[in-house]
Design a protein around this motif. Structure first.
Motif, short mmCIF file in Angstrom:
data_model
loop_
_atom_site.label_atom_id
_atom_site.label_comp_id
_atom_site.label_asym_id
_atom_site.label_seq_id
_atom_site.Cartn_x
_atom_site.Cartn_y
_atom_site.Cartn_z
N PHE A 20 48.32 35.20 40.15
CA PHE A 20 47.74 35.85 39.05
C PHE A 20 46.31 36.31 39.44
N ALA A 21 45.93 37.29 38.76
CA ALA A 21 44.31 37.68 39.31
C ALA A 21 43.72 38.27 38.04
N ILE A 22 42.59 38.28 37.81
CA ILE A 22 41.66 38.85 36.82
C ILE A 22 40.54 39.54 37.74
N PRO A 23 40.91 40.70 38.10
CA PRO A 23 40.18 41.87 38.83
C PRO A 23 38.80 41.90 38.40
N ALA A 24 38.60 42.08 37.09
CA ALA A 24 37.08 42.13 36.60
C ALA A 24 36.10 40.99 36.72
N CYS A 25 36.96 39.91 36.81
CA CYS A 25 36.13 38.59 37.13
C CYS A 25 36.32 38.26 38.53
#
Length: 77
Positions: A10-15
């Motif tokens: 999983f990843a949260i690119p904005a963060c």
């Protein structure tokens, strides 16, 4: 989520936060996981890891950790 030549669970690119969920096979792959984490860090991602049993047995704690990490500044590439 592809990051460098790896795929984060999983990843949260904005963060710039990557989340890895590791099974038992990762207990013997410490060096490989370190290389993977470093490759993602070069691209500015912080990597947090959880064991499968943590997610299954303590989902609330895992989510609290993720929320806490979201409040931190991203690393610089």
């Amino acid at each position: 989520m592809p990051i460098s030549r790896y795929v984060a669970d999983f990843a949260i690119p904005a963060c710039k936060l990557a989340i890895e969920i590791d099974g038992g096979q990762h207990a013997e792959a410490v060096k490989a996981d370190a290389v993977r984490t470093e490759a993602m860090a070069i691209h500015g991602y912080r990597v947090i890891r959880f064991w499968n049993h943590e997610v299954l047995g303590n989902l609330e704690g895992v989510l609290q950790t993720i929320v806490s990490e979201l409040g931190k500044s991203p690393t610089s590439p």
